[in-house]
Design a protein around this motif. Structure first.
Motif, short mmCIF file in Angstrom:
data_model
loop_
_atom_site.label_atom_id
_atom_site.label_comp_id
_atom_site.label_asym_id
_atom_site.label_seq_id
_atom_site.Cartn_x
_atom_site.Cartn_y
_atom_site.Cartn_z
N ASP A 25 0.84 -1.19 0.00
CA ASP A 25 0.00 0.00 0.00
C ASP A 25 0.88 1.24 0.00
N VAL A 26 0.22 2.39 -0.10
CA VAL A 26 0.88 3.69 0.05
C VAL A 26 0.43 4.28 1.38
N TRP A 27 1.38 4.69 2.18
CA TRP A 27 1.07 5.27 3.48
C TRP A 27 1.11 6.79 3.38
N ALA A 55 5.31 -1.22 2.79
CA ALA A 55 4.64 -0.25 1.93
C ALA A 55 5.50 0.06 0.69
N GLU A 56 4.84 0.42 -0.39
CA GLU A 56 5.52 0.79 -1.62
C GLU A 56 6.06 2.21 -1.54
N ALA A 200 1.57 18.17 -8.29
CA ALA A 200 0.43 17.26 -8.30
C ALA A 200 -0.75 17.92 -7.60
N VAL A 201 -1.92 17.79 -8.19
CA VAL A 201 -3.10 18.45 -7.62
C VAL A 201 -3.73 17.61 -6.51
N SER A 202 -3.38 16.32 -6.43
CA SER A 202 -3.96 15.44 -5.41
C SER A 202 -3.01 14.27 -5.17
N VAL A 203 -3.33 13.48 -4.16
CA VAL A 203 -2.53 12.29 -3.86
C VAL A 203 -2.61 11.30 -5.02
N GLU A 204 -3.80 11.14 -5.57
CA GLU A 204 -3.97 10.22 -6.70
C GLU A 204 -3.14 10.68 -7.89
N LEU A 229 -2.63 2.12 -6.49
CA LEU A 229 -2.47 1.51 -5.18
C LEU A 229 -3.38 2.18 -4.15
N PRO A 230 -3.91 1.38 -3.20
CA PRO A 230 -4.73 1.98 -2.14
C PRO A 230 -3.86 2.83 -1.21
#
Length: 443
Positions: A25-27, A55-56, A200-204, A229-230
């Motif tokens: 996952d991504v923390w 975590a990745e 980046a405008v967001s985490v996604e 990734l979640p």
């Protein structure tokens, strides 16, 4: 289901749980507000736990005006040694990575900013002089010349951030200007000057752009596979919240004084228990908080001296000399207690004033009680019975007995006494009272 079938089912379940726990996952770890012991504890434990979970990527979302140098360096050490790549992300829009936040962004394996954010102003705050003066304050004949200590602090900060810039391949020249001249940059300008890797405008959006990038870690190069990734948001737990409360300089100051006064009350009124227990508990919490805060030991010594002098004034009156000296030492020590110019780590003047007034009131009351007790007549021995009024309880042929202070006393008088007569003690002859009829009885 037999025992063999149950064991197989349990093995499959454990394997499924292990696979779920090992999922890359991504923390997401937030760093908000002033950098201090509590925020450093939260970030450090978040990075460690992300590494244990395999975590990745760790995204350190930054929005800070800066803070304590020691806490900042502790976080940077963990970031540099992390087995999981850390992406510093200044977000959301309107956030900033000022002062200590700039160092953290330079230390991260990946530096990202959201539109409408800024970074910079990385000059060490401790050397900043009063408004209108250059750093370092008044220098006499040459006010523009920094002191040797200020040069050391600035040069150390420059070398530190340049080392981080060279490690991550970022703009070291601008990093020096951010420290020496306090320069700041918007997200767009930071991208143009190669201070950050991308916006980046967001985490996604960050995860999408980071997918496929190769980063260098201590263990070797790693290629990110972050698309889709979640994201696990690492929460602020009770430990970090509790640490944030007690390491607030005002709270630590209050805990210390409550602890000192609680122990003083217990020492002068032994057996109560509650002031001593509460005082010891508060004092231990205060000592823990002070050992992680930038405390001036000169200020702490003055504060303790002030309390000691006010206690001495209350129990050994010196016509105000000790009390006034104690109050002055108390206030000066309180102002000097925090050895930093950071606004978030100074003790509020209203808190100092309130405790100064409280201390003066407490020890003034104690002083008045001491003086009042000294003016009272001594009640030791039997001499205090002179002038007291008693009642004749029994008259025999050879003795007269008077009830006084709850006891029967042998009494003698020149007048004839009868039971229930009120008498006044005129003198003492050993344990025999010399009495006379009271005026009421004579009339």
């Amino acid at each position: 289901m037999n025992v063999h079938g149950f064991c197989q089912y349990l093995a499959v379940l454990l394997c499924a749980m292990s696979a779920a726990m090992a999922r890359a996952d991504v923390w997401l770890v937030d760093l908000q507000g002033a950098v201090g012991p509590a925020s450093a504890d939260h970030v450090i434990r978040g990075i460690h736990q992300a590494g244990e979970a395999g975590a990745e990527l760790v995204i350190l979302r930054i929005d800070t005006p800066g803070g304590l140098d020691t806490s900042m360096r502790e976080m940077i050490k963990v970031i540099l040694a992390s087995p999981v790549p850390v992406a510093g992300y200044v977000a959301p829009g309107g956030a900033r990575a000022a002062s200590a936040g700039t160092y953290l962004l330079y230390a991260a394996h990946l530096a990202v900013m959201a539109p409408g954010t800024n970074l910079g102003a990385a000059t060490p705050v401790q050397i900043a002089g009063p408004p209108g003066l250059p750093a370092g304050g008044d220098k006499g004949e040459n006010p523009d010349s920094p002191s040797a200590m200020e040069k050391k602090i600035v040069n150390d900060a420059v070398a530190y951030i340049q080392g981080l810039a060279q490690l991550r391949g970022r703009n070291a020249e601008w990093a020096e200007r951010a420290v020496r001249g306090g320069e700041s940059l918007s997200a767009e300008d930071a991208l143009k000057l190669d201070v950050v890797d991308f916006m980046a405008v967001s985490v996604e959006d960050l995860l999408q752009q980071a997918d496929g990038l190769t980063l260098s870690l201590d263990a070797g190069d790693i290629t990110l596979q972050t698309a889709g990734l979640p994201v696990y948001h690492h929460p602020v737990d009770w430990r970090s919240e509790f640490l944030a409360v007690i390491t607030n300089p005002n709270v630590a100051y209050i805990l210390m004084l409550v602890g000192i006064y609680g122990l003083i009350i217990e020492f002068y009124n032994p057996g109560i228990g509650l002031p001593g227990v509460m005082g010891a508990l508060c004092l231990l919490l205060a000592l823990y908080a002070l050992q992680v805060l930038p405390v001036s030991y000169a200020g702490l010594g003055l504060l303790l001296l002030g309390v000691a002098l006010m206690v001495a004034e209350a129990f050994a009156p010196s016509f105000g000399i000790l009390g006034i000296g104690g109050l002055v030492a108390f206030v000066i020590g309180s102002v000097m207690l925090m050895d930093t110019e950071l606004p978030g780590y100074r003790i509020a003047m209203p808190v100092i004033a309130a405790f100064a007034v409280f201390s003066v009131a407490i020890f003034s009351i104690a002083l008045s009680l001491v003086l009042k007790s000294r003016r009272q007549l001594s009640v030791a021995g039997v001499e205090h019975l002179i002038g007291e009024v008693g009642v004749v309880e029994r008259v025999t042929s050879d003795a007269t007995w008077v009830r006084l202070d709850g006891e029967l006393w042998h009494a003698e008088s020149n007048a004839t006494l009868a039971e229930n007569d009120e008498v006044t003690v005129d003198a003492l002859d050993g344990l025999v009272l010399k009495v006379s009829k009271s005026r009421k009885e004579k009339s």
